[in-house]
Design a protein around this motif. Structure first.
Motif, PDB file in Angstrom:
ATOM      1  N   UNK A 453       0.794  -1.067   0.129  1.00 17.46           N
ATOM      2  CA  UNK A 453       0.015  -0.196   0.041  1.00 17.46           C
ATOM      3  C   UNK A 453       0.767   1.323  -0.039  1.00 17.46           C
ATOM      4  N   UNK A 454       2.122   1.008   0.150  1.00 19.13           N
ATOM      5  CA  UNK A 454       3.069   2.218  -0.041  1.00 19.13           C
ATOM      6  C   UNK A 454       2.851   3.337   1.114  1.00 19.13           C
ATOM      7  N   UNK A 455       2.550   2.919   2.286  1.00 23.19           N
ATOM      8  CA  UNK A 455       2.428   3.560   3.475  1.00 23.19           C
ATOM      9  C   UNK A 455       3.695   4.225   4.243  1.00 23.19           C
ATOM     10  N   UNK A 456       4.846   3.154   4.035  1.00 26.05           N
ATOM     11  CA  UNK A 456       5.887   3.800   4.651  1.00 26.05           C
ATOM     12  C   UNK A 456       6.768   4.826   4.046  1.00 26.05           C
ATOM     13  N   UNK A 457       6.798   5.724   4.695  1.00 27.27           N
ATOM     14  CA  UNK A 457       7.897   6.806   4.085  1.00 27.27           C
ATOM     15  C   UNK A 457       7.813   7.036   2.761  1.00 27.27           C
ATOM     16  N   UNK A 458       6.417   7.167   2.100  1.00 25.91           N
ATOM     17  CA  UNK A 458       6.323   7.470   0.668  1.00 25.91           C
ATOM     18  C   UNK A 458       7.214   8.757   0.233  1.00 25.91           C
TER      19      UNK A 458
END
Length: 465
Positions: A453-458
């Motif tokens: 989902x690309x939630x970490x440090x996008x």
């Protein structure tokens, strides 16, 4: 789902003691030292242990909420800067030194512990933790590992990843990688520890670590050397590594531009030599026995002078002398005050190419911007070159042009756009100068597998696809 739903769910899951909103987080700093813009986040989450980190990430994953992990905020690449739509995850409360194991020579720490605290705890137990950098009092172990920090001792002890045996990290979905092992040999499948180290919070959140400790150094011999050309600098490095019984623990090289500027602008600095040279080297070697080690080191310097490698040298006669030598090199901490609009580079080249690459870069910058200030220095023993550029009156367009010139030369020599400070947001668009298309594709595949989902440090590390 709206951000407000996520924030409500975070507060319900962790409580007001862990999750702060709005006016509760006013007055805090949410930018690192990169100079890149940052904004107050939607919420500040300050977990007290790994379990609370896992619960926070599980909630954010459910709502697709971006999360930026923060340590001491001393980074130089914008990797910890938050935006107005982010949740900041600070590990400041997870700062305990959990245990020192004297038998296995390890220390178990939480990621929010400062580097200085780890060094002090190691010393108190009769050991040394060799990772060292100027921000030691503020930077945290989690940030050091997330960026794979280097510092001044890399030549002998390696990067941050070389100081770690085990690691605990939380993935984007809240699952915990519990690899808190104390073994040096561990070939059980993929090395997830090293996958997390250097990932800058884009693959997981490092929460705890098992660190390797080294025997305490009995003494150090330190010298300030003046040399005539880069060939002699490289020769001194090679000879020191071969002929000093305990090797080289630091090899800091400074060009005349750096030395002249620092002596002119930083109060209290004193030149160790009364002669001028084309290169200056701060050479240090750790020893096991004070008298014998000092004699061997002094004899080596004498041989290098007789062979014409060193033109002149000052040998530290005391710890205060050595500290005065290091104060010159560490005066870089004054750069943000002396040059608030500086453009800083942390790059690396093969050691054989550094002299030529530095000369080419300096000449190209001064030719295009004749009024510019260009300062060059670095940890030559590990190929790391630091370059500071200031162009009077230059705006963002000038900064972009300077970066294009410097990173173009890095690409020409097949160097690295980041030697030790990471990619963050600042260097993501030039990552392709250092990494091939296949490597970038592999990195994206790993990112998608662990954080679909690309939630970490996008917006950090990987360039836009």
């Amino acid at each position: 789902m709206s951000p407000s739903e996520c924030l409500s769910a975070l507060q319900a899951e962790l409580g007001d003691a862990v999750v702060s909103l709005g006016a509760q987080i006013v007055g805090r700093r949410f930018a690192d030292w990169s100079g890149l813009p940052a904004a107050a986040p939607l919420a500040l989450v300050r977990p007290r242990d790994t379990a609370e980190v896992a619960r926070a990430l599980a909630v954010c994953r459910r709502f697709g909420q971006p999360v930026v992990t923060q340590g001491g905020l001393t980074g130089l690449a914008g990797g910890a800067c938050t935006g107005a739509n982010d949740v900041a995850l600070s590990l400041e409360r997870m700062n305990h030194i959990e245990a020192v194991d004297a038998v296995s020579a390890t220390m178990t720490v939480q990621a929010g512990a400062t580097l200085q605290a780890v060094q002090d705890a190691a010393a108190a137990a009769g050991f040394m933790f060799p990772l060292d950098l100027g921000a030691r009092g503020s930077c945290t172990i989690g940030g050091n590992l997330a960026t794979n920090a280097g510092g001044v001792r890399v030549i002998k002890y390696g990067m941050a990843r070389d100081q770690v045996l085990g690691l605990q990290a939380v993935l984007a979905d809240g699952s915990v990688l519990d690899g808190m092992h104390k073994m040096i040999k561990n070939n059980a499948g993929y090395d997830l520890r090293n996958l997390m180290i250097g990932s800058e919070g884009t693959l997981g959140v490092i929460t705890r670590a098992v660190l390797k400790l080294r025997p305490q150094v009995a003494d150090s011999a330190t010298a300030w050397c003046g040399l005539g050309d880069y060939a002699d600098v490289a020769r001194l490095l090679g000879q020191a590594q071969r002929r000093l019984p305990t090797g080289v623990s630091a090899f800091e090289v400074m060009w005349p531009s750096f030395i002249g500027y620092m002596f002119d602008h930083v109060a209290g600095l004193r030149s160790p030599l009364d002669t001028r040279h084309d290169f200056y080297v701060l050479l240090e070697s750790d020893g096991a026995g004070q008298a014998q080690h000092a004699q061997v080191f002094e004899a080596f310097l004498g041989e290098m002078i007789e062979e014409g490698v060193i033109e002149n040298a000052a040998l530290a006669q005391s710890q205060s002398d050595a500290a005065a030598f290091w104060r010159i090199r560490d005066s870089t901490a004054d750069f943000p005050i002396l040059m608030p609009d500086l453009i800083a580079f942390d790059v690396s080249f093969p050691i054989a190419d550094i002299g030529r690459a530095a000369q080419q870069t300096d000449a190209a910058l001064r030719t295009r911007w004749p009024d510019s200030t260009v300062l060059t220095y670095g940890h030559l023993g590990d190929g790391n070159l630091h370059l500071i550029v200031q162009v009077p009156g230059g705006g963002q367009a000038t900064a972009d042009a300077v970066e294009a010139l410097v990173y173009g030369i890095v690409r020409q020599y097949r160097g690295s756009v980041s030697a030790e400070h990471g990619i963050g947001a600042k260097k993501r668009d030039v990552l392709g100068h250092t990494r091939s298309a296949a490597e970038l594709a592999a990195m994206r595949a790993v990112k998608y597998a662990l954080d679909p989902c690309g939630i970490l440090n996008p917006g950090k590390v990987l360039p836009a696809d």
